[in-house]
Scaffold this active site. Structure first.
Site, PDB file in Angstrom:
ATOM      1  N   SER A   1       1.094  -0.964   0.032  1.00 39.00           N
ATOM      2  CA  SER A   1       0.217  -0.345  -0.242  1.00 39.00           C
ATOM      3  C   SER A   1       0.410   1.491  -0.480  1.00 39.00           C
ATOM      4  CB  SER A   1      -0.681  -0.150   1.271  1.00 39.00           C
ATOM      5  OG  SER A   1      -0.454  -0.594   2.585  1.00 39.00           O
TER       6      SER A   1
ATOM      7  N   HIS B   1      -4.987  -3.712  -2.535  1.00 40.99           N
ATOM      8  CA  HIS B   1      -5.393  -3.084  -3.791  1.00 40.99           C
ATOM      9  C   HIS B   1      -4.966  -3.429  -5.063  1.00 40.99           C
ATOM     10  CE1 HIS B   1      -4.010   0.705  -0.752  1.00 40.99           C
ATOM     11  NE2 HIS B   1      -3.658  -0.829   0.061  1.00 40.99           N
TER      12      HIS B   1
ATOM     13  N   LYS C   1     -11.990   0.691  -2.042  1.00 40.73           N
ATOM     14  CA  LYS C   1     -10.565   1.124  -3.223  1.00 40.73           C
ATOM     15  C   LYS C   1     -11.318   0.929  -3.959  1.00 40.73           C
ATOM     16  CE  LYS C   1      -6.884   0.514   0.291  1.00 40.73           C
ATOM     17  NZ  LYS C   1      -8.338  -0.148   1.447  1.00 40.73           N
TER      18      LYS C   1
END
Length: 397
Positions: free
Chosen positions: A180, A208, A243
């Site tokens: 990250s 992610h 995200k």
């Protein structure tokens, strides 16, 4: 010394070391422009990689989901599990190529709950030193024998696997798929090979990676699938929905036995109120949009390539990151804060990341790209960044 005096002393120390954090208040979700303290800023600090946080279909789905109720009123196991949650879990299992999935209220709760459910004092957990805080805390709270290896160091991992094997008990290797703060990828195939050699379980945090990378068959499943790993090679994956999905919450995906086990033993799932139906409905819509509009991922890939190409032309020091996370290491905490503040004055919101989020001496700007950015906006950021760095002699250009 009173409690307040003690706290004030600790806060003053953090300020002295340029590590004090402050919360920025935005007028609305950035997409990618945001209004902060009355000023319009271009944001390059969001994890909304596909621009779905402000997508009209996702917002409409959340509004419709709210008609089911503002909240679920209880935990999933008491009476807080709705059809929309089940629909989301089916969709997540399908898009990740796993047999089943389970939704959690956050990625932090998913990681901590899963590790504590799977491991005990007789077991071993081996972690990359740059793992996300939720994996670090889950390892601590599980009570398992905890070993770490240098970032992406396969020789170090092999050494720790040998140590764990000599001790006995189950072994779980936990890594981020995409890191990250550095934006680099774990060497997933090689890690999986080592896990197989030692009979270790592999758990991958796909916070992610989910939604933005994968294989031809499962294009949004994450870094594991992009590396060619299937459920047997990476039996536990965690993905967040705040995200690339632009929403909130998280999930764990794997075998039906894994998900059934977590329902029985993951305390962060059992003992918390269920995900609000509006959030679940928004996540269903977001996952559906990923599948229907692959051009979002292609646009993100184009933006990453453009950023890196232009940054090289400007001689900006790039990290080795193929992801939407493009860190610019500055080292000094004070420098990172100053550069971030100067960029904000020029109309750009870019976060300065400092210890303890990153190791000492590695303070940085964390630049994140989105499918909602255009090349003109990226060029404007890079030009401003080069100008500020040159003025401050922060790096050699």
């Amino acid at each position: 010394m009173t409690l307040d005096q003690t706290l004030r002393q600790r806060l003053d120390e953090r300020r002295r070391r340029n590590l004090y954090r402050e919360v920025k208040t935005l007028d609305s979700v950035p997409g990618p422009e945001a209004r902060v303290n009355g000023r319009e800023l271009l944001t390059f600090s969001s994890n909304d990689y596909l621009g779905l946080a402000t997508h009209p279909e996702v917002i409409r789905a959340q509004q419709a989901g709210a008609e089911l109720g503002a909240g679920t009123t209880a935990s999933h196991l008491v009476n807080g599990h709705l059809q929309v949650h089940q629909q989301l879990q089916y969709s997540l299992a399908e898009v990740t190529g796993r047999e089943a999935a389970l939704v959690f209220s956050s990625g932090y709760m998913a990681n901590v709950g899963t590790l504590c459910a799977l491991l005990g004092r007789a077991d071993n957990i081996i972690s990359d030193k740059l793992n996300h805080a939720s994996l670090i805390d889950g390892a601590r709270l599980s009570g398992a024998n905890s070993l770490r290896f240098p970032h992406n160091d396969l020789i170090g991992l092999d050494r720790q696997l040998r140590r764990a094997a000599s001790r006995g008990g189950n072994i779980l290797v936990a890594v981020d798929g995409v890191y990250s703060m550095d934006g680099d990828l774990a060497p997933m195939a090689e890690i999986a090979d080592l896990c197989r050699e030692y009979g270790a379980w592999l758990m991958v945090d796909e916070a992610h990676g989910f939604g933005v990378m994968g294989s031809e068959k499962f294009p949004f499943a994450g870094s594991c699938t992009a590396a060619g790993l299937d459920q047997s090679q990476a039996p536990v994956i965690m993905g967040t929905l705040g995200k690339a999905a632009g929403n909130a919450g998280a999930f764990v995906a794997g075998s039906r036995e894994l998900i059934d086990y977590l329902v029985q033993f993951a305390r962060t799932y059992i003992y918390t109120t269920g995900m609000p139906p509006a959030v679940a409905a928004g996540c269903v819509a977001a996952v559906d949009l990923m599948r229907r509009q692959p051009e979002l991922t292609r646009r993100l890939e184009s933006n990453i390539a453009h950023f890196r190409h232009c940054a090289r032309q400007l001689n900006l020091p790039l990290a080795d990151s193929p992801s939407a996370i493009q860190p610019l290491l500055l080292g000094c905490e004070e420098t990172a804060i100053s550069i971030s503040e100067q960029l904000e004055k020029r109309g750009f919101l870019v976060s300065a990341i400092r210890p303890p989020t990153v190791p000492a001496g590695t303070a940085r700007l964390r630049i994140t790209l989105s499918a909602s950015h255009n090349h003109h906006q990226i060029d404007a950021l890079l030009n401003a960044l080069a100008e500020v760095l040159r003025e401050n002699k922060a790096v050699h250009l």
